[in-house]
Write a protein that holds these residues in place. Structure first.
Motif, PDB file in Angstrom:
ATOM      1  N   PRO A  15       0.792  -1.232   0.000  1.00 50.86           N
ATOM      2  CA  PRO A  15       0.000   0.000   0.000  1.00 50.86           C
ATOM      3  C   PRO A  15       0.823   1.281   0.000  1.00 50.86           C
ATOM      4  O   PRO A  15       0.272   2.356  -0.143  1.00 50.86           O
ATOM      5  CB  PRO A  15      -0.766  -0.107   1.310  1.00 50.86           C
ATOM      6  N   LEU A  40       0.800   3.884  -7.910  1.00 55.15           N
ATOM      7  CA  LEU A  40       0.594   3.570  -6.499  1.00 55.15           C
ATOM      8  C   LEU A  40       1.710   2.729  -5.886  1.00 55.15           C
ATOM      9  O   LEU A  40       1.729   2.501  -4.688  1.00 55.15           O
ATOM     10  CB  LEU A  40      -0.753   2.861  -6.303  1.00 55.15           C
ATOM     11  N   GLY A  92      -0.538  -2.291  -3.939  1.00 53.84           N
ATOM     12  CA  GLY A  92      -1.363  -3.220  -3.164  1.00 53.84           C
ATOM     13  C   GLY A  92      -1.131  -4.648  -3.601  1.00 53.84           C
ATOM     14  O   GLY A  92      -0.001  -5.103  -3.718  1.00 53.84           O
ATOM     15  N   ASP A  93      -2.221  -5.345  -3.865  1.00 62.54           N
ATOM     16  CA  ASP A  93      -2.149  -6.707  -4.373  1.00 62.54           C
ATOM     17  C   ASP A  93      -2.512  -6.687  -5.860  1.00 62.54           C
ATOM     18  O   ASP A  93      -3.475  -6.013  -6.246  1.00 62.54           O
ATOM     19  CB  ASP A  93      -3.138  -7.604  -3.610  1.00 62.54           C
ATOM     20  N   ILE A  96      -6.215  -7.697  -6.715  1.00 66.01           N
ATOM     21  CA  ILE A  96      -7.348  -6.999  -6.111  1.00 66.01           C
ATOM     22  C   ILE A  96      -7.500  -5.656  -6.809  1.00 66.01           C
ATOM     23  O   ILE A  96      -6.672  -4.757  -6.620  1.00 66.01           O
ATOM     24  CB  ILE A  96      -7.131  -6.766  -4.590  1.00 66.01           C
ATOM     25  N   GLY A  98      -6.636  -4.439  -9.437  1.00 64.29           N
ATOM     26  CA  GLY A  98      -5.447  -3.822 -10.013  1.00 64.29           C
ATOM     27  C   GLY A  98      -5.302  -4.157 -11.478  1.00 64.29           C
ATOM     28  O   GLY A  98      -4.280  -3.852 -12.083  1.00 64.29           O
ATOM     29  N   THR A 121      -2.816  -5.715   0.283  1.00 63.60           N
ATOM     30  CA  THR A 121      -3.754  -4.804  -0.371  1.00 63.60           C
ATOM     31  C   THR A 121      -4.066  -3.599   0.523  1.00 63.60           C
ATOM     32  O   THR A 121      -4.085  -3.722   1.757  1.00 63.60           O
ATOM     33  CB  THR A 121      -5.056  -5.531  -0.761  1.00 63.60           C
ATOM     34  N   ALA A 122      -4.326  -2.477  -0.121  1.00 65.07           N
ATOM     35  CA  ALA A 122      -4.694  -1.277   0.629  1.00 65.07           C
ATOM     36  C   ALA A 122      -5.948  -1.529   1.461  1.00 65.07           C
ATOM     37  O   ALA A 122      -6.119  -0.951   2.532  1.00 65.07           O
ATOM     38  CB  ALA A 122      -4.923  -0.108  -0.333  1.00 65.07           C
ATOM     39  N   MET A 175     -11.560   2.975  -5.056  1.00 61.95           N
ATOM     40  CA  MET A 175     -11.790   3.916  -6.163  1.00 61.95           C
ATOM     41  C   MET A 175     -13.144   4.605  -6.063  1.00 61.95           C
ATOM     42  O   MET A 175     -13.746   4.917  -7.079  1.00 61.95           O
ATOM     43  CB  MET A 175     -11.707   3.174  -7.523  1.00 61.95           C
ATOM     44  N   VAL A 201     -10.206   6.613   4.225  1.00 62.64           N
ATOM     45  CA  VAL A 201      -8.768   6.602   4.499  1.00 62.64           C
ATOM     46  C   VAL A 201      -8.056   6.933   3.198  1.00 62.64           C
ATOM     47  O   VAL A 201      -8.159   6.185   2.224  1.00 62.64           O
ATOM     48  CB  VAL A 201      -8.278   5.236   5.018  1.00 62.64           C
ATOM     49  N   ARG A 202      -7.372   8.059   3.199  1.00 65.32           N
ATOM     50  CA  ARG A 202      -6.676   8.493   1.985  1.00 65.32           C
ATOM     51  C   ARG A 202      -5.178   8.298   2.173  1.00 65.32           C
ATOM     52  O   ARG A 202      -4.635   8.539   3.243  1.00 65.32           O
ATOM     53  CB  ARG A 202      -6.997   9.967   1.734  1.00 65.32           C
ATOM     54  N   TRP A 203      -4.519   7.833   1.134  1.00 64.27           N
ATOM     55  CA  TRP A 203      -3.068   7.581   1.176  1.00 64.27           C
ATOM     56  C   TRP A 203      -2.677   6.798   2.436  1.00 64.27           C
ATOM     57  O   TRP A 203      -1.740   7.165   3.149  1.00 64.27           O
ATOM     58  CB  TRP A 203      -2.267   8.886   1.128  1.00 64.27           C
ATOM     59  N   GLY A 204      -3.414   5.741   2.707  1.00 61.65           N
ATOM     60  CA  GLY A 204      -3.128   4.929   3.889  1.00 61.65           C
ATOM     61  C   GLY A 204      -1.693   4.432   3.902  1.00 61.65           C
ATOM     62  O   GLY A 204      -1.146   4.082   2.855  1.00 61.65           O
ATOM     63  N   PRO A 229      -5.833   8.696  -3.953  1.00 61.03           N
ATOM     64  CA  PRO A 229      -6.423   7.389  -3.678  1.00 61.03           C
ATOM     65  C   PRO A 229      -6.970   7.314  -2.255  1.00 61.03           C
ATOM     66  O   PRO A 229      -6.309   7.721  -1.318  1.00 61.03           O
ATOM     67  CB  PRO A 229      -5.225   6.443  -3.816  1.00 61.03           C
ATOM     68  N   LEU A 231      -9.890   4.914   0.317  1.00 61.38           N
ATOM     69  CA  LEU A 231     -10.825   3.808   0.508  1.00 61.38           C
ATOM     70  C   LEU A 231     -11.963   4.299   1.375  1.00 61.38           C
ATOM     71  O   LEU A 231     -11.764   5.143   2.254  1.00 61.38           O
ATOM     72  CB  LEU A 231     -10.142   2.656   1.244  1.00 61.38           C
TER      73      LEU A 231
HETATM   74  N1  SAH Z   1      -4.404  -3.407  -6.214  1.00 58.78           N
HETATM   75  C1  SAH Z   1      -4.593  -2.315  -5.305  1.00 58.78           C
HETATM   76  C2  SAH Z   1      -5.816  -1.492  -5.645  1.00 58.78           C
HETATM   77  C3  SAH Z   1      -5.708  -0.767  -6.952  1.00 58.78           C
HETATM   78  S1  SAH Z   1      -7.135   0.159  -7.345  1.00 58.78           S
HETATM   79  C4  SAH Z   1      -4.659  -2.855  -3.878  1.00 58.78           C
HETATM   80  O1  SAH Z   1      -4.742  -4.066  -3.675  1.00 58.78           O
HETATM   81  O2  SAH Z   1      -4.574  -2.049  -2.943  1.00 58.78           O
HETATM   82  C5  SAH Z   1      -6.699   1.755  -6.775  1.00 58.78           C
HETATM   83  C6  SAH Z   1      -7.481   2.116  -5.560  1.00 58.78           C
HETATM   84  O3  SAH Z   1      -6.946   1.451  -4.439  1.00 58.78           O
HETATM   85  C7  SAH Z   1      -7.442   3.562  -5.179  1.00 58.78           C
HETATM   86  O4  SAH Z   1      -8.371   4.314  -5.918  1.00 58.78           O
HETATM   87  C8  SAH Z   1      -7.823   3.505  -3.737  1.00 58.78           C
HETATM   88  O5  SAH Z   1      -9.203   3.294  -3.574  1.00 58.78           O
HETATM   89  C9  SAH Z   1      -7.126   2.238  -3.302  1.00 58.78           C
HETATM   90  N2  SAH Z   1      -5.814   2.492  -2.706  1.00 58.78           N
HETATM   91  C10 SAH Z   1      -4.623   2.063  -3.148  1.00 58.78           C
HETATM   92  N3  SAH Z   1      -3.629   2.443  -2.317  1.00 58.78           N
HETATM   93  C11 SAH Z   1      -4.218   3.136  -1.321  1.00 58.78           C
HETATM   94  C12 SAH Z   1      -3.743   3.768  -0.147  1.00 58.78           C
HETATM   95  N4  SAH Z   1      -2.453   3.795   0.159  1.00 58.78           N
HETATM   96  N5  SAH Z   1      -4.648   4.360   0.666  1.00 58.78           N
HETATM   97  C13 SAH Z   1      -5.966   4.340   0.384  1.00 58.78           C
HETATM   98  N6  SAH Z   1      -6.455   3.766  -0.709  1.00 58.78           N
HETATM   99  C14 SAH Z   1      -5.603   3.161  -1.559  1.00 58.78           C
END
Ligand code: SAH
Length: 512
Positions: A15, A40, A92-93, A96, A98, A121-122, A175, A201-204, A229, A231
């Motif tokens: 993440p 990301l 993330g993953d 998921i 992606g 994953t985030a 998203m 949660v933004r930029w977790g 980004p 969630l």
């Molecule tokens: N494959 C990634 C998701 C990709 S889709 C995963 O498993 O995390 C992109 C979305 O993931 C973003 O729009 C947001 O909703 C979320 N995301 C990814 N990184 C993030 C983070 N650090 N904090 C919050 N949301 C995140």
């Protein structure tokens, strides 16, 4: 298939916090000839790539695609067909939300061997860093990951809103920040209680982590204007954040700190800062290289027994001296009877790691103090008439040899290594400074200051306004001051742990 078999690794980058990258991901990344990475995926992970690997950024910020998805697929296939090992690093993953599934399908269709390396994953990490457990015996036994951004070309919704609204305990929307009002409205319309706790949660896990909590009724209003980004987390578990928030309480959380020292020396410093919650950006301004010639050091090693004193002023000096001692087929017994001095604890530790206990470490870690300490411990006349070997950087200050010479010593200064300017990505750092994304810059020697200024260029002084500058000691701070840069932090001990501690103290005090 006649081509030499390349291979693609679809790797989850996690993440953002680089500590959440997997060991397997790191290994595969290190073996790859080509690295294709996303918006990301934290670029700090690229330091695990093989030197000389081709690094390709394929962007993908909501809306602005640097490279369309089909072309990413084609790129992976093309590079693999050249026989290359390709690391496809995805936030993330990979499986998921992606589009990792689509990329894998293309590879399968093209008969390119591939492996999938899962990532954190985030959906799991961002709530964790917000203090929100996705499941909890008292609140929920189900959790669902949902896209908040359905394919806009789809006529009908693929989401059974009526079922997820009431049938699932915890919902995590990816998203979805742009559609937050519609999402909460749909959940309530389909029967979820308006008072249900919910969070964004933004930029977790990153320095920018931002958490907003509320209920389905008021969250959209509270999050107006928030950008991806992010969630959306919906469910009773969100209320636990009240008790369980931890990340924001770390003294350096939310702080992005630039490390300018050589890459091979950065990791210890980075680890201490990260443990305190900081996000570290490595910008090695200097590199450590062997001297132009080994001859002077080798000659000194050959006549080692003629010296009464050997002085080390850095870990690198110890490292290269030790290498040449070994190369000459010798070992520490050749230092028997010689008084060994180290300028500070890190140098002393480096000596100890090769089996040499420093006879003297001054309490203040700079050249002037070393001379004083020698006199204090061994007497004012101790140096006169003695032969001293000083193994150090080719371009160091002259204080030690001059002062020892003045006191009657015969000093041999030999270059054990050189510091060179490192080829770092100054554009990226300039951009981060300009956007206010760097909160502190650290200088751990005068050469890091000089090379930082050379690399960043003329606007450095302007770009550093508003940024906390931390210099390891007075000499470094003085070099910075000569270039118009004020050091806000200079620890009392000129060591890396003290510098890290001073940063912690500074930002703790600044916390509201
Ligand atoms: N494959 C990634 C998701 C990709 S889709 C995963 O498993 O995390 C992109 C979305 O993931 C973003 O729009 C947001 O909703 C979320 N995301 C990814 N990184 C993030 C983070 N650090 N904090 C919050 N949301 C995140």
């Amino acid at each position: 298939m006649s081509e030499a078999a390349g291979k693609v690794y679809l790797i989850g980058a996690g993440p953002g916090d680089p500590g959440l990258f997997t060991l397997k991901g790191k290994r595969c990344l290190g073996e790859a000839d080509v690295v294709v990475y996303d918006y990301l995926a934290n670029p700090r992970l690229l330091r695990y790539a093989k030197p000389g690997a081709e690094l390709i950024y394929v962007g993908k910020q909501a809306g602005t695609h640097t490279l369309p998805q089909e072309e990413i697929g084609r790129l992976l296939v093309a590079r693999a067909r050249e026989g290359k090992a390709v690391a496809r690093l995805k936030g993330g993953d990979p499986f998921i939300f992606g589009r990792g599934g689509e990329e894998a399908e293309e590879l399968a269709a093209a008969r390119i061997p591939f492996e999938v390396v899962p990532g954190v994953t985030a959906a799991v990490a961002a709530p964790a860093y917000a203090g929100i457990p996705l499941t909890h015996r008292d609140f929920t036994s189900t959790v669902a990951f949902v896209t908040g951004h359905e394919d806009p070309t789809k006529d009908e919704t693929g989401i059974a809103w009526d079922k997820i609204a009431t049938g699932i305990g915890t919902l995590v929307f990816f998203m979805g920040i742009g559609q937050l009002p519609e999402i909460v409205e749909k959940l309530v319309r389909h029967g979820r209680a308006p008072a249900t706790p919910a969070a964004v949660v933004r930029w977790g896990t990153r320095a920018e982590q931002e958490v907003v909590t509320g209920t389905l009724e008021n969250l959209a209003e509270k999050c107006q204007g928030m950008k991806p980004p992010a969630l959306i987390v919906v469910g009773e578990v969100v209320a636990l954040r009240e008790k369980l928030r931890w990340f924001e309480t770390l003294p350096l959380s939310g702080r992005r700190i630039l490390i300018t020292r050589a890459r091979e020396q950065a990791s210890g410093f980075a680890a201490v800062l990260e443990a305190a919650g900081a996000e570290v950006v490595e910008f090695p301004t200097i590199g450590i290289a062997p001297p132009e010639s080994w001859a002077p050091l080798d000659a000194a090693v050959a006549r080692l027994r003629e010296y009464q004193w050997v002085i080390f002023t850095s870990r690198n000096g110890v490292r290269f001296f030790w290498e040449r001692l070994q190369a000459a087929g010798r070992d520490i017994r050749d230092l028997a009877g010689i008084t060994v001095c180290a300028i500070g604890p890190a140098t002393a530790a480096a000596l100890l790691s090769v089996g040499i206990r420093a006879d003297l470490v001054p309490t203040e870690f700079k050249a002037e103090a070393l001379i004083e300490a020698i006199q204090a411990v061994f007497g004012a006349g101790a140096i006169a008439g003695s032969r001293v070997l000083l193994a150090r950087a080719a371009e160091a200050r002259e204080v030690i040899p001059e002062e020892l010479g003045r006191r009657g010593a015969q000093v041999d200064v030999v270059a054990a290594y050189r510091t060179i300017r490192s080829a770092s990505d100054a554009d990226a750092v300039r951009a981060m400074l300009r956007e206010g994304k760097i909160h502190a810059v650290t200088f751990t020697s005068s050469s890091t200051v000089k090379h930082f200024l050379d690399l960043v260029g003329g606007e450095a002084e302007v770009l550093l306004r508003g940024v906390v500058v931390a210099s390891i000691g007075p000499i470094t701070a003085q070099t910075a001051a000569q270039h118009g840069i004020v050091s806000h932090i200079v620890p009392e001990n000129y060591t890396i742990p003290a510098l890290a501690e001073a940063l912690v103290g500074h930002f703790r005090a600044a916390r509201p």
